[in-house]
Design an enzyme around this catalytic site. Structure first.
Site, short mmCIF file in Angstrom:
data_model
loop_
_atom_site.label_atom_id
_atom_site.label_comp_id
_atom_site.label_asym_id
_atom_site.label_seq_id
_atom_site.Cartn_x
_atom_site.Cartn_y
_atom_site.Cartn_z
N LYS A 82 0.67 3.47 -2.92
CA LYS A 82 -0.48 4.34 -3.17
C LYS A 82 -0.09 5.82 -3.08
O LYS A 82 -0.58 6.65 -3.85
CB LYS A 82 -1.59 4.05 -2.15
CG LYS A 82 -2.25 2.69 -2.37
CD LYS A 82 -3.12 2.28 -1.19
CE LYS A 82 -3.81 0.95 -1.47
NZ LYS A 82 -4.21 0.22 -0.29
N TYR A 121 -4.82 4.06 7.73
CA TYR A 121 -6.17 3.51 7.73
C TYR A 121 -6.96 4.02 8.92
O TYR A 121 -6.85 5.19 9.27
CB TYR A 121 -6.11 1.98 7.66
CG TYR A 121 -5.19 1.56 6.57
CD1 TYR A 121 -5.49 1.90 5.25
CD2 TYR A 121 -3.99 0.92 6.82
CE1 TYR A 121 -4.63 1.57 4.22
CE2 TYR A 121 -3.13 0.59 5.79
CZ TYR A 121 -3.46 0.92 4.50
OH TYR A 121 -2.60 0.62 3.49
N VAL A 131 0.98 -3.70 4.05
CA VAL A 131 0.78 -4.97 4.77
C VAL A 131 1.99 -5.88 4.82
O VAL A 131 1.97 -6.86 5.56
CB VAL A 131 -0.39 -5.83 4.21
CG1 VAL A 131 -1.71 -5.34 4.70
CG2 VAL A 131 -0.32 -6.01 2.74
N TYR A 138 -2.42 -2.20 -10.60
CA TYR A 138 -2.36 -1.93 -9.16
C TYR A 138 -1.63 -3.06 -8.43
O TYR A 138 -0.80 -2.83 -7.53
CB TYR A 138 -3.78 -1.75 -8.62
CG TYR A 138 -3.90 -1.80 -7.12
CD1 TYR A 138 -3.64 -0.67 -6.34
CD2 TYR A 138 -4.25 -2.99 -6.47
CE1 TYR A 138 -3.74 -0.73 -4.96
CE2 TYR A 138 -4.34 -3.05 -5.08
CZ TYR A 138 -4.08 -1.92 -4.34
OH TYR A 138 -4.16 -1.98 -2.97
N SER A 191 0.80 -1.23 0.00
CA SER A 191 0.00 0.00 0.00
C SER A 191 0.83 1.28 0.00
O SER A 191 0.29 2.35 -0.28
CB SER A 191 -0.90 0.02 1.23
OG SER A 191 -2.07 -0.71 1.01
#
Ligand code: DON
Length: 337
Positions: free
Chosen positions: A85, A260, A278, A208, A82
């Site tokens: 991103k 998050y 992660v 992605y 992630s």
């Protein structure tokens, strides 16, 4: 949201870091501070990630002069997941500008897990933030390129420029996630149904998934973060990767949702924009000062590295990085105190 400040010149105010030797010492202390915290679990919903060595732990600070301060397993490779991103958002923001990207992918916190479908459904199909999967998929769909291959080439070159070295995909991670990413495929289909993705949604998921499988180290993350801390100039290579106002927007969306549903706690304790992944990495940015890269695979329930959060919290305090901290001003002559 138009607040009518486009014409107002952006001033920047930042302070210095401690001396180089002191930074070395504090990075070593941050590692020692966090090492006893062996709690948390290695991610296993992407099968190959379950094989990560939970003992690995590296902490690296790269300042805006390009000096690296590294302790522990800072050259251990892991998939960026992630954390990509934030950097793909920066590339898209550079290409499309502030208003278009804010409108297409939103900037607010979802308060929900990173792979939430509800976050999209509850908001009429409008992704809330590019740091969680729905918004990240919508962002990847906006990457410049006439085909998925061209989009992928833009991402690989762009993230490599942030890192200052060519980044390669970990094929095993890519294949493992591609075989098990039904949920991301569902989110992409949902985005399509709301008219939020105009390309083939499965091709977007594939790009992605590749971006998430790029292999990095904690040292790479620190250089990538230092580039966002340095007005978009990679302090090691000297390359201007993105514009300074792109870094400003990227750090804002990281601050809102980079960790998050724990993003508020992170801001309260650490006071800096950060982004976790992660596989156990976290990148943190002290604007005008440095990037911090950490890697330790055991995660809290939200998916954030347990030791990584502790080491970063230590460094934020000890290096004086919290952007919300201030000391009382010493009154000058003529002051109203
Ligand atoms: O889309 C996924 O599920 C992964 N490729 C990335 C998730 C991730 O890193 C969330 N992190 N905490």
């Amino acid at each position: 949201m138009d607040l009518g400040v486009e014409h107002v010149e952006q001033r920047v105010a930042t302070g210095p870091l401690p001396a180089q030797e002191e930074i070395d010492d504090l990075v070593a202390r941050a590692l020692t501070h966090a090492t006893p915290h062996g709690e948390g679990a290695v991610a296993d919903y992407i099968p190959v990630l379950a094989r990560a060595d939970p003992a690995l732990f590296g902490v690296c600070v790269v300042d805006v002069d390009g000096h690296a301060h590294a302790v522990g397993d800072t050259q251990a490779a892991f998939s960026v997941q992630s954390i990509s991103k934030a950097f793909v958002y920066a590339l898209v923001r550079e290409h499309l500008g502030h208003d278009v990207v804010a409108d297409r992918v939103g900037v607010n916190n979802t308060g929900l897990p990173f792979n939430s479908v509800m976050a999209l459904e509850l908001n009429g199909g409008h992704p809330l933030n590019p740091m969680v999967n729905a918004g990240a998929l919508a962002t990847t769909a906006l990457v410049p390129g006439a085909s998925a291959d061209e989009q992928w080439a833009t991402i690989q070159a762009g993230l490599s420029a942030f890192a200052g070295r060519p980044l390669e995909v970990d094929d095993e991670v890519y294949r493992s996630e591609a075989a098990t990413n039904q949920r991301n495929r569902a989110i992409a289909r949902l985005l399509e149904s709301y008219g939020r993705v105009e390309l083939d949604p499965l091709a977007v998921v594939d790009v992605y998934t590749r971006q998430c499988a790029l292999s990095v180290t904690a040292h790479d993350l620190a250089v990538m973060g230092a580039t966002l801390a340095d007005g978009g100039v990679n302090p090691v290579t000297g390359e201007q990767v993105v514009a300074a106002d792109v870094c400003r927007d990227t750090l804002a969306v990281m601050a809102t949702n980079g960790l998050y549903e724990r993003s508020g706690e992170w801001l309260l304790e650490i006071g800096l924009p950060g982004k976790s992944g992660v596989s156990g990495g976290i990148v943190t940015i002290a604007p005008g000062k440095a990037g911090i890269g950490v890697y330790s695979p055991r995660l809290d329930p939200a998916g954030n590295s347990v030791r990584g959060q502790r080491a970063t919290a230590y460094l934020s305090r000890a290096l004086g990085l919290n952007i919300f901290a201030s000391d009382a001003h010493v009154p000058t002559r003529g002051s109203h105190r």
